[in-house]
Design an enzyme around this catalytic site. Sequence first.
Site, PDB file in Angstrom:
ATOM      1  N   LYS A  57      -2.505   3.152 -12.165  1.00  0.00           N
ATOM      2  CA  LYS A  57      -3.555   2.133 -12.025  1.00  0.00           C
ATOM      3  C   LYS A  57      -4.946   2.711 -12.222  1.00  0.00           C
ATOM      4  CE  LYS A  57      -3.080   1.692  -6.964  1.00  0.00           C
ATOM      5  NZ  LYS A  57      -1.658   2.043  -6.741  1.00  0.00           N
ATOM      6  N   ARG A 107       8.631  -0.576  -2.789  1.00  0.00           N
ATOM      7  CA  ARG A 107       8.710   0.696  -2.055  1.00  0.00           C
ATOM      8  C   ARG A 107       8.248   0.498  -0.616  1.00  0.00           C
ATOM      9  NH1 ARG A 107       4.565   3.666  -4.830  1.00  0.00           N
ATOM     10  NH2 ARG A 107       4.999   5.404  -3.462  1.00  0.00           N
ATOM     11  N   SER A 141       2.221   5.923  -9.236  1.00  0.00           N
ATOM     12  CA  SER A 141       1.586   4.708  -8.736  1.00  0.00           C
ATOM     13  C   SER A 141       0.063   4.837  -8.813  1.00  0.00           C
ATOM     14  CB  SER A 141       2.037   4.481  -7.289  1.00  0.00           C
ATOM     15  OG  SER A 141       1.198   3.568  -6.633  1.00  0.00           O
TER      16      SER A 141
HETATM   17  N1  URA Z   1      -1.484   4.819  -2.937  1.00  0.00           N
HETATM   18  C1  URA Z   1      -0.998   4.214  -4.048  1.00  0.00           C
HETATM   19  O1  URA Z   1      -1.722   3.563  -4.776  1.00  0.00           O
HETATM   20  N2  URA Z   1       0.293   4.380  -4.314  1.00  0.00           N
HETATM   21  C2  URA Z   1       1.128   5.082  -3.548  1.00  0.00           C
HETATM   22  O2  URA Z   1       2.272   5.180  -3.858  1.00  0.00           O
HETATM   23  C3  URA Z   1       0.614   5.704  -2.387  1.00  0.00           C
HETATM   24  C4  URA Z   1      -0.703   5.542  -2.111  1.00  0.00           C
END
Ligand code: URA
Length: 454
Positions: free
Chosen positions: A191, A172, A187
Site C-alpha cells: 500500500k 488476517r 501488506s
Molecule cells: N500494518 C499493516 O499495514 N499491515 C500489517 O500487516 C501490519 C501492520
Amino acid sequence: MPQELNVVELIRLKRDGGNLTAAQIEELIAAYTAGRVPDYQMSAFVMASFLNGFSSEESAALTEAMLHSGEVLDLSDIPGKKVDKHSTGGVGDKVSIILAPIVAACGVPVPMISGRGLGHTGGTLDKLESIPGFNTGLSIAEYRKQLREIGIVMIGQTEEIAPADRKLYALRDVTATVEFIPFIAASIMSKKLAEGVDALVLDVKCGKGAFMKTTEEAHQLAETLVSIGEAAHTPTLAWVTDMSAPLGRAIGNWPEIEESINCLNGTDVPDLMEVTYTLAAEMIVLGDRAESFDAALVMAKHAVASGQALDKFRQLVFAQGGDVSVIDDPGTRSEQASRDEVVYKGEMKAYVESIDAYELGVASIALGAGRTSKEDEVDPLAGIVLHCQVGDLVRPGDSLATVMASDEEQRVDRMKNIVGNAFSFTPDVLSGRSRLMNRYSDGVWMHQPGSVSV
Ligand code: URA
C-alpha cells in the site's frame, strides 16, 4: 488457454511445506481480489503459509502481486517530495495522527494510506473515523486534489489502491495470522508503494504489544521492509521503537484522537512525543525541508508550539468532512461514554514496574474498540486511559486507569479486572531502563537509547 487456478492444490503445497512460483502467487492474489477465491480457502492458505513459512522469493512475489492488485499512483505532478510514515502496529500508537499534520505544516506533503485495527492493535482509520463525519473513503481524484491543496490526506485502501491488502488484512485480523514477517512486509509495502510516495519512514514496533516481540524479529522486519523500499527505488528508513508498554496514555479510537489533539495543542506526553518528533524530523529531512535531523527537529517542535500543526489538523478534518468543533473541545465527546476507574489496591505505595501493552490491547478490543469478526462495528468511545506510566509512584486508592465504552456498563465492569492485572508494581525506584530506539538506514544500524524510561 490458461489452466484454471486450483486453489486446493496451492493450499496443499503450502500445507506440505512447498514453495509457490511467482506466477502462482500472482494468480492467487488476483483471483482472491476479484472475489473468485472464497475467504475459507484463503484462510487455509494463509494459515498454512504462516505455519510452514514463505521463501524470500515468495515474499517478493506476494508484495508485487499485492502492489499491482490495483493502481500504482504517480504523484509527480504535485509539487514537493511526498513522504509518508507507517507503523507496524501497536497499542496506543497514535503517532501518525500527530505526526502527519506536523510534517505537512513544515511543508512536506503527506499522502497517507492507513489500515484499520489489526489483531490486538489499533488502526489509524478507525481512530480518524471516530471524529464524527470524517470520511476515510476518498476517491483517487479527491485524494490528489486534497494533497495538492492542503498538503495532507489520510485515507484507507480503496478498490483502486492495493485492494488485495484490504481484503487480506481484514482476513488476517480475524484468523490469528498477523504476526508473520512476509505478510506484514507485503501488506505495508504494497500500500505504501502504491500511494506514490517519494520516500518512506517506518516505525517497527517491538515488545509485548507489538507483532514483533523480540529485538531480533523487529530488526529482521525492519531490514525486510527497507530492502523492499530500496528495490522499488523509494528511499526508506526504519526505526525500531518500544512497544512493551502502551505508547502515551490513551488506548482506543476517540480516546487516542483526544490525546493527539492535546499533543498538537502542546501537551507533552514524553514517550509519545519522542517517537513522534523523531519520525517527523526524519520525514522533514527526506522531504528536503531541512538539511539536518537537528534542524528538522527544531522545525517540528516549532510547528506544534506555533499552532501551525493543529491548524493543519483542522484543515485535514474539515477537508474530509469531519466535525471540526470536536477539536476545540475534545473532552466533551469522551464524557458521553460509560466509565469506571481501575484502582491500585496495594497496601503500600509502590512504583509501576510494567504495563502489559498486549493485555491492554486485547482488553480494549473486548471493550469494543476493535473487531473480533470482519463484520464487527467498532465503538468509537471505547478504550482505556492510563493515569500512570512505567516508573510512576502510586499510592493505595490511586486510580491507575479509566475504562470506557459507549453504553454497556457491564462491559466496562467485566474488563476492569483484566485491565488491573496488566499492571505490575515494585517497591523500588526504577532506573536506567530507557525505551528502545534503534535506527536502520542504508544497511547500517544505529543503537540510540530513547531518553524516556520504560
Ligand atoms: N500494518 C499493516 O499495514 N499491515 C500489517 O500487516 C501490519 C501492520
